[in-house]
Design a protein around this motif. Sequence first.
Motif, PDB file in Angstrom:
ATOM      1  N   THR A  53       0.841  -1.186   0.000  1.00 10.83           N
ATOM      2  CA  THR A  53       0.000   0.000   0.000  1.00 10.83           C
ATOM      3  C   THR A  53       0.877   1.237   0.000  1.00 10.83           C
ATOM      4  N   SER A  54       0.281   2.396   0.212  1.00 12.14           N
ATOM      5  CA  SER A  54       1.009   3.655   0.223  1.00 12.14           C
ATOM      6  C   SER A  54       0.912   4.294   1.602  1.00 12.14           C
ATOM      7  N   THR A  55       1.684   5.364   1.797  1.00  6.87           N
ATOM      8  CA  THR A  55       1.639   6.049   3.095  1.00  6.87           C
ATOM      9  C   THR A  55       0.269   6.670   3.361  1.00  6.87           C
ATOM     10  N   THR A  56      -0.516   6.877   2.308  1.00  7.42           N
ATOM     11  CA  THR A  56      -1.875   7.407   2.500  1.00  7.42           C
ATOM     12  C   THR A  56      -2.673   6.517   3.432  1.00  7.42           C
ATOM     13  N   ALA A  57      -2.470   5.206   3.319  1.00  9.05           N
ATOM     14  CA  ALA A  57      -3.189   4.270   4.184  1.00  9.05           C
ATOM     15  C   ALA A  57      -2.824   4.491   5.646  1.00  9.05           C
ATOM     16  N   ILE A  58      -1.551   4.741   5.913  1.00  8.68           N
ATOM     17  CA  ILE A  58      -1.109   4.958   7.293  1.00  8.68           C
ATOM     18  C   ILE A  58      -1.714   6.238   7.851  1.00  8.68           C
ATOM     19  N   TYR A  59      -1.735   7.284   7.042  1.00  5.72           N
ATOM     20  CA  TYR A  59      -2.323   8.540   7.502  1.00  5.72           C
ATOM     21  C   TYR A  59      -3.833   8.403   7.671  1.00  5.72           C
ATOM     22  N   THR A  60      -4.467   7.635   6.799  1.00  2.80           N
ATOM     23  CA  THR A  60      -5.915   7.463   6.885  1.00  2.80           C
ATOM     24  C   THR A  60      -6.313   6.667   8.119  1.00  2.80           C
ATOM     25  N   MET A  61      -5.564   5.590   8.411  1.00  2.61           N
ATOM     26  CA  MET A  61      -5.966   4.685   9.493  1.00  2.61           C
ATOM     27  C   MET A  61      -5.353   5.032  10.844  1.00  2.61           C
ATOM     28  N   PHE A  62      -4.183   5.674  10.836  1.00  2.00           N
ATOM     29  CA  PHE A  62      -3.501   5.951  12.107  1.00  2.00           C
ATOM     30  C   PHE A  62      -3.300   7.440  12.370  1.00  2.00           C
ATOM     31  N   GLY A  63      -3.549   8.283  11.365  1.00  2.00           N
ATOM     32  CA  GLY A  63      -3.326   9.709  11.555  1.00  2.00           C
ATOM     33  C   GLY A  63      -1.886  10.127  11.395  1.00  2.00           C
ATOM     34  N   GLY A  64      -1.063   9.278  10.787  1.00  3.04           N
ATOM     35  CA  GLY A  64       0.341   9.597  10.580  1.00  3.04           C
ATOM     36  C   GLY A  64       1.247   8.809  11.500  1.00  3.04           C
ATOM     37  N   LYS A  65       2.508   9.213  11.539  1.00  7.54           N
ATOM     38  CA  LYS A  65       3.505   8.460  12.300  1.00  7.54           C
ATOM     39  C   LYS A  65       3.245   8.516  13.802  1.00  7.54           C
ATOM     40  N   THR A  66       2.827   9.669  14.304  1.00  4.96           N
ATOM     41  CA  THR A  66       2.564   9.795  15.740  1.00  4.96           C
ATOM     42  C   THR A  66       1.475   8.825  16.175  1.00  4.96           C
ATOM     43  N   GLY A  67       0.404   8.759  15.392  1.00  8.04           N
ATOM     44  CA  GLY A  67      -0.680   7.839  15.726  1.00  8.04           C
ATOM     45  C   GLY A  67      -0.262   6.390  15.605  1.00  8.04           C
ATOM     46  N   LEU A  68       0.570   6.096  14.606  1.00  6.80           N
ATOM     47  CA  LEU A  68       1.052   4.721  14.437  1.00  6.80           C
ATOM     48  C   LEU A  68       1.935   4.315  15.611  1.00  6.80           C
ATOM     49  N   LEU A  69       2.826   5.204  16.057  1.00  6.47           N
ATOM     50  CA  LEU A  69       3.695   4.896  17.200  1.00  6.47           C
ATOM     51  C   LEU A  69       2.858   4.699  18.468  1.00  6.47           C
ATOM     52  N   ALA A  70       1.796   5.486  18.609  1.00  2.00           N
ATOM     53  CA  ALA A  70       0.914   5.306  19.770  1.00  2.00           C
ATOM     54  C   ALA A  70       0.257   3.935  19.727  1.00  2.00           C
ATOM     55  N   ALA A  71      -0.148   3.497  18.530  1.00  2.99           N
ATOM     56  CA  ALA A  71      -0.772   2.179  18.393  1.00  2.99           C
ATOM     57  C   ALA A  71       0.236   1.068  18.682  1.00  2.99           C
ATOM     58  N   VAL A  72       1.482   1.251  18.235  1.00  2.94           N
ATOM     59  CA  VAL A  72       2.532   0.268  18.529  1.00  2.94           C
ATOM     60  C   VAL A  72       2.791   0.211  20.027  1.00  2.94           C
ATOM     61  N   ALA A  73       2.784   1.382  20.688  1.00  5.02           N
ATOM     62  CA  ALA A  73       2.998   1.418  22.135  1.00  5.02           C
ATOM     63  C   ALA A  73       1.900   0.660  22.871  1.00  5.02           C
ATOM     64  N   VAL A  74       0.664   0.801  22.429  1.00  3.85           N
ATOM     65  CA  VAL A  74      -0.445   0.065  23.038  1.00  3.85           C
ATOM     66  C   VAL A  74      -0.253  -1.432  22.824  1.00  3.85           C
TER      67      VAL A  74
END
Length: 221
Positions: A53-74
Amino acid sequence: MTPTSPRAATRAPHHAQYDETLRRGILDEATRRLRDAAPETLGLRPLAASQGTSTTAIYTMFGGKTGLLAAVAVEADQQLAAALRDSLRYDSVESDMRSLCRTYRRWALENEGLYGLVVGEPVRTPRAGTVDALWREPLLEVVDAAVDEGVFRSGDVHETATTIWASLHGVVSLELSVWRSSPSAEQYFETQLAAILRSWAAGSAGGAARHGATGTDGVAR
């Protein structure tokens, strides 16, 4: 009826693929890549490419890198909590406390990058705000049992657990940053663990300093 533009028609099926399976794949792969790496090393483009996929998917589902790192932390918090919970045998609070502390150290050594995400700062998600750390629950449970059974002296359970964690985090952080290749690292940890248990034992009125001096390397003797 207004005709659908060709651009909108091609975009809709693409976004329709942003489902839970893709989200889970991105999260699992990000967690794997950060197991022993710092957050700043995580590249979104190669991560997205690994999932087709593309980075658009990450921004759409996680709100970007900050949101993705928060999800990884959880995710990492849940993994550490499960490891600590699995270490408990409920035969005696003393053995459970030792087992829990040793499991904490082992998990940190095997998951250094994730460990930093779990304990570095409060876990925050864009929608839920600060998330209570699950990994603290097994520690609180064992400390509560130790106080209840008279193994530890009476006191505030949360304060006692926090103080014990501070000692654990200190010695584990030293091992990660200074003693990683030292053949004495495990012994340093065991010495500190023994000091922790002595300092909170019923009948003890003081900290580990009552039972011995602290060496220049920061480990209670």
